[in-house]
Design a protein around this motif. Structure first.
Motif, PDB file in Angstrom:
ATOM      1  N   ARG A  37     -43.657 -10.706  17.480  1.00  0.00           N
ATOM      2  CA  ARG A  37     -44.039 -11.909  17.640  1.00  0.00           C
ATOM      3  C   ARG A  37     -43.628 -12.858  16.538  1.00  0.00           C
ATOM      4  NH1 ARG A  37     -44.763 -16.394  20.270  1.00  0.00           N
ATOM      5  NH2 ARG A  37     -46.688 -17.567  20.002  1.00  0.00           N
ATOM      6  N   THR A  38     -43.600 -12.352  15.443  1.00  0.00           N
ATOM      7  CA  THR A  38     -42.922 -13.038  14.204  1.00  0.00           C
ATOM      8  C   THR A  38     -41.348 -13.162  14.344  1.00  0.00           C
ATOM      9  OG1 THR A  38     -44.621 -11.913  12.618  1.00  0.00           O
ATOM     10  CG2 THR A  38     -42.757 -12.914  11.636  1.00  0.00           C
ATOM     11  N   ILE A  39     -40.808 -12.244  14.854  1.00  0.00           N
ATOM     12  CA  ILE A  39     -39.261 -12.402  15.127  1.00  0.00           C
ATOM     13  C   ILE A  39     -39.132 -13.296  16.345  1.00  0.00           C
ATOM     14  CG2 ILE A  39     -37.418 -11.225  16.135  1.00  0.00           C
ATOM     15  CD1 ILE A  39     -37.829 -10.710  12.884  1.00  0.00           C
ATOM     16  N   GLN A  40     -39.836 -13.456  17.030  1.00  0.00           N
ATOM     17  CA  GLN A  40     -39.631 -14.387  18.599  1.00  0.00           C
ATOM     18  C   GLN A  40     -40.058 -15.534  18.230  1.00  0.00           C
ATOM     19  OE1 GLN A  40     -42.696 -15.352  20.406  1.00  0.00           O
ATOM     20  NE2 GLN A  40     -41.178 -16.637  21.690  1.00  0.00           N
ATOM     21  N   ARG A  41     -41.171 -15.753  17.197  1.00  0.00           N
ATOM     22  CA  ARG A  41     -41.410 -17.156  16.941  1.00  0.00           C
ATOM     23  C   ARG A  41     -40.304 -17.745  15.980  1.00  0.00           C
ATOM     24  NH1 ARG A  41     -46.717 -17.674  13.888  1.00  0.00           N
ATOM     25  NH2 ARG A  41     -46.766 -19.850  14.511  1.00  0.00           N
ATOM     26  N   ALA A  42     -39.587 -16.920  14.941  1.00  0.00           N
ATOM     27  CA  ALA A  42     -38.558 -17.584  13.895  1.00  0.00           C
ATOM     28  C   ALA A  42     -37.498 -17.902  14.911  1.00  0.00           C
ATOM     29  CB  ALA A  42     -38.477 -16.353  13.315  1.00  0.00           C
TER      30      ALA A  42
ATOM     31  N   GLN B 188     -29.380  -5.987  -1.108  1.00  0.00           N
ATOM     32  CA  GLN B 188     -30.221  -7.225  -1.830  1.00  0.00           C
ATOM     33  C   GLN B 188     -29.547  -8.438  -2.074  1.00  0.00           C
ATOM     34  OE1 GLN B 188     -33.325  -7.117  -2.736  1.00  0.00           O
ATOM     35  NE2 GLN B 188     -34.021  -4.633  -2.736  1.00  0.00           N
ATOM     36  N   GLY B 189     -30.345  -9.645  -1.506  1.00  0.00           N
ATOM     37  CA  GLY B 189     -29.704 -10.770  -1.747  1.00  0.00           C
ATOM     38  C   GLY B 189     -28.868 -11.193  -0.673  1.00  0.00           C
ATOM     39  N   GLU B 190     -28.626 -10.111   0.598  1.00  0.00           N
ATOM     40  CA  GLU B 190     -27.754 -10.639   1.814  1.00  0.00           C
ATOM     41  C   GLU B 190     -28.830 -10.356   2.815  1.00  0.00           C
ATOM     42  OE1 GLU B 190     -23.475  -8.267   0.715  1.00  0.00           O
ATOM     43  OE2 GLU B 190     -24.830  -7.351   2.195  1.00  0.00           O
ATOM     44  N   TYR B 191     -28.076 -10.808   4.031  1.00  0.00           N
ATOM     45  CA  TYR B 191     -28.899 -10.836   5.155  1.00  0.00           C
ATOM     46  C   TYR B 191     -27.996  -9.915   6.343  1.00  0.00           C
ATOM     47  CZ  TYR B 191     -25.973 -14.728   6.943  1.00  0.00           C
ATOM     48  OH  TYR B 191     -24.728 -15.589   7.137  1.00  0.00           O
ATOM     49  N   VAL B 192     -28.573  -9.395   7.396  1.00  0.00           N
ATOM     50  CA  VAL B 192     -27.904  -8.371   8.299  1.00  0.00           C
ATOM     51  C   VAL B 192     -26.753  -9.257   8.912  1.00  0.00           C
ATOM     52  CG1 VAL B 192     -27.997  -7.252  10.290  1.00  0.00           C
ATOM     53  CG2 VAL B 192     -29.558  -6.886   8.549  1.00  0.00           C
TER      54      VAL B 192
ATOM     55  N   ARG C 107     -22.944 -21.254  12.840  1.00  0.00           N
ATOM     56  CA  ARG C 107     -23.787 -21.694  11.757  1.00  0.00           C
ATOM     57  C   ARG C 107     -25.466 -21.340  12.305  1.00  0.00           C
ATOM     58  NH1 ARG C 107     -23.075 -27.740   9.521  1.00  0.00           N
ATOM     59  NH2 ARG C 107     -21.016 -26.668   9.109  1.00  0.00           N
ATOM     60  N   GLU C 108     -25.657 -21.943  13.296  1.00  0.00           N
ATOM     61  CA  GLU C 108     -27.218 -21.672  13.627  1.00  0.00           C
ATOM     62  C   GLU C 108     -27.697 -20.142  13.757  1.00  0.00           C
ATOM     63  OE1 GLU C 108     -25.856 -25.662  14.892  1.00  0.00           O
ATOM     64  OE2 GLU C 108     -24.945 -23.495  15.303  1.00  0.00           O
ATOM     65  N   ALA C 109     -26.533 -19.280  14.348  1.00  0.00           N
ATOM     66  CA  ALA C 109     -26.789 -17.713  14.462  1.00  0.00           C
ATOM     67  C   ALA C 109     -26.983 -17.337  12.916  1.00  0.00           C
ATOM     68  CB  ALA C 109     -25.687 -17.174  14.869  1.00  0.00           C
ATOM     69  N   ALA C 110     -26.088 -17.814  12.002  1.00  0.00           N
ATOM     70  CA  ALA C 110     -26.266 -17.405  10.582  1.00  0.00           C
ATOM     71  C   ALA C 110     -27.587 -17.655   9.995  1.00  0.00           C
ATOM     72  CB  ALA C 110     -25.058 -17.865   9.652  1.00  0.00           C
TER      73      ALA C 110
ATOM     74  N   ARG D  23     -30.311 -15.017   8.778  1.00  0.00           N
ATOM     75  CA  ARG D  23     -30.995 -15.262   7.433  1.00  0.00           C
ATOM     76  C   ARG D  23     -32.515 -15.138   7.506  1.00  0.00           C
ATOM     77  NH1 ARG D  23     -28.831 -19.555   6.376  1.00  0.00           N
ATOM     78  NH2 ARG D  23     -26.650 -18.594   5.448  1.00  0.00           N
ATOM     79  N   ARG D  24     -33.022 -15.878   8.274  1.00  0.00           N
ATOM     80  CA  ARG D  24     -34.513 -15.922   8.614  1.00  0.00           C
ATOM     81  C   ARG D  24     -35.062 -14.550   9.043  1.00  0.00           C
ATOM     82  NH1 ARG D  24     -33.485 -20.774  11.224  1.00  0.00           N
ATOM     83  NH2 ARG D  24     -34.066 -19.968  13.391  1.00  0.00           N
ATOM     84  N   TRP D  25     -34.551 -13.798   9.994  1.00  0.00           N
ATOM     85  CA  TRP D  25     -34.716 -12.792  10.286  1.00  0.00           C
ATOM     86  C   TRP D  25     -34.868 -11.501   9.350  1.00  0.00           C
ATOM     87  CZ3 TRP D  25     -32.461 -12.101  15.953  1.00  0.00           C
ATOM     88  CH2 TRP D  25     -33.171 -12.573  17.133  1.00  0.00           C
ATOM     89  N   SER D  26     -33.727 -11.467   8.751  1.00  0.00           N
ATOM     90  CA  SER D  26     -33.770 -10.535   7.789  1.00  0.00           C
ATOM     91  C   SER D  26     -34.866 -10.717   6.278  1.00  0.00           C
ATOM     92  CB  SER D  26     -32.428 -10.494   7.020  1.00  0.00           C
ATOM     93  OG  SER D  26     -31.364 -10.378   7.874  1.00  0.00           O
TER      94      SER D  26
END
Length: 407
Positions: free
Chosen positions: A181-186, A396-400, A83-86, A90-93
């Motif tokens: 840096r943005t990806i790492q902080r997220a 569109q609307g999905e995450y990796v 769940r946390e990985a998903a 989602r945030r990263w994408s």
């Protein structure tokens, strides 16, 4: 003050896709631009070029090589699972799509405020251990099994493998760092950085060969890469739409190796000796059998004394698909330099990234052949290694990775 994009394109061209990705106003020239309606000076083409995040394949695979790159592996924290990985993917994408379009995260650091997208790409992959951490071992691809040991390996386990992998490329150093840096902080609270590596290539406009570069040995590198126009390109590089497992459809497998070049002994060789080791001319990358860079290598050619023009252990012969049962991969590397040792020798070389539909048919047979007798092996050392499953692109609307994590 009206809302503006962090990387608002300062021209009326190239601004498509940036709308709606804005935050509160900023000071300086960008704030003046927003307040007055003055579009400001034009960005150069290198700044305003953007790459689409959504699509059949993830960006950063067939995208022309960028001038700057960062590779990072992350491990999920002990209490993080599927769940946390998903939620993280989602945030990263969302962040990657935003940044690649020239947008601004709400918690932007301001590192690249006045830059355009600069061909930024962000690519995500999963390591073998990710499936253990998330309880998804039943759908772990067989192609993700650990790579075999090779005799030339001197691998540092702390700089190898990882649950998650992120590849970042851009034609501007600040844009690339800002994305990292943005990806790492997220990832905070869900995944910790395991290792990072940073690299570079030629700057756009410095060479007329956008998909061919020179490595730190001075050799033209990437000439025999499969090309998107080849009839069998997709078959070699991408998992088919009906591939197994289903969540890897249109994806690819990335082999990542940190290969140190032993430049002191290499540079002690004459140019002729270096060309013999490689099997190509240093000046233009043409094979020693003649022609131009893209001319076929004539492995049967002999000189006036009846000796092979391309030596038996020349790198170009050992790696040729003709001598490896047709095995091929798309190499898309970055060079790196991490300073000098106490003896003055440079810690420099290649961040080797090879893409293929199946590493057992791409990287592994070629590396085994290199292990058995490659003249170049004396001048390189493999110091880190990883293999990642890189799923197909997000619609569109999905995450990796959504088809894996919610399947």
């Amino acid at each position: 003050m009206p809302e503006i994009s962090r990387r608002r394109l300062l021209t009326t061209t190239g601004a498509a896709g940036a709308a709606g990705l804005a935050v509160g106003g900023a000071g300086g020239a960008l704030g003046h631009s927003a307040a007055t309606g003055d579009p400001g000076p034009d960005l150069a083409t290198v700044g305003r070029t953007s790459v689409a995040f959504h699509g059949t394949h993830q960006p950063g695979i067939t995208t022309p090589m960028q001038a700057r790159g960062h590779l990072a592996a992350f491990d999920l924290v002990p209490d993080a699972g599927r769940r946390e990985a998903a939620a993280l993917l989602r945030r990263w994408s969302a962040l990657a799509a935003d940044l690649m379009a020239g947008g601004t995260p709400e918690t932007d650091t301001g590192v690249a405020l006045d830059a355009g997208p600069a061909s930024l790409t962000v690519t995500f992959g999963f390591g073998h251990s990710f499936f253990d951490a998330t309880g998804l071992t039943a759908v772990r691809p067989a192609a993700l099994d650990p790579l075999p040991d090779f005799s030339s390996d001197a691998l540092d386990p702390d700089r190898s493998n990882g649950d998650l992998w992120v590849q970042i490329g851009a034609d501007d150093a600040l844009v690339a760092f800002h994305a990292l840096r943005t990806i790492q902080r997220a990832a905070a609270g869900t995944a910790d950085v395991r290792w990072t590596m940073s690299g570079f290539n030629r700057s756009p406009g410095a060479t007329a060969r956008p998909m061919t570069t020179r490595n730190l040995m001075g050799q033209v590198d990437g000439t025999n890469n499969p090309a998107p126009g080849d009839a069998d390109f997709d078959e070699r590089i991408f998992v088919p739409s009906d591939g197994d497992p289903a969540w890897m459809a249109h994806g690819s497998y990335a082999v990542v190796r940190r290969i140190r070049m032993l430049l002191d002994p290499w540079e002690d060789l004459s140019a002729a000796e270096q060309e013999r080791v490689i099997g190509r001319r240093k000046s233009d990358g043409a094979p020693l059998t003649g022609g131009s860079e893209t001319s076929p290598v004539d492995l049967d050619a002999v000189d006036g004394d009846g000796r092979p023009v391309i030596a038996a252990d020349a790198h170009v012969r050992v790696t040729s698909p003709d001598t490896n049962g047709g095995a091929a991969m798309l190499r898309r590397p970055f060079s790196y330099h991490d300073g000098f040792g106490e003896d003055g020798s440079p810690d420099a070389g290649l961040l080797f990234i090879a893409w293929q539909a199946d590493p057992l048919k791409g990287f592994v047979p070629v590396q085994r052949k290199l292990d058995r007798g490659d003249a170049l092996s004396e001048y390189i050392r493999h110091e880190a290694s990883a293999l990642f499953a890189v799923p197909g692109g997000a619609a569109q609307g999905e995450y990796v990775g959504q088809r894996l994590l919610e399947g």
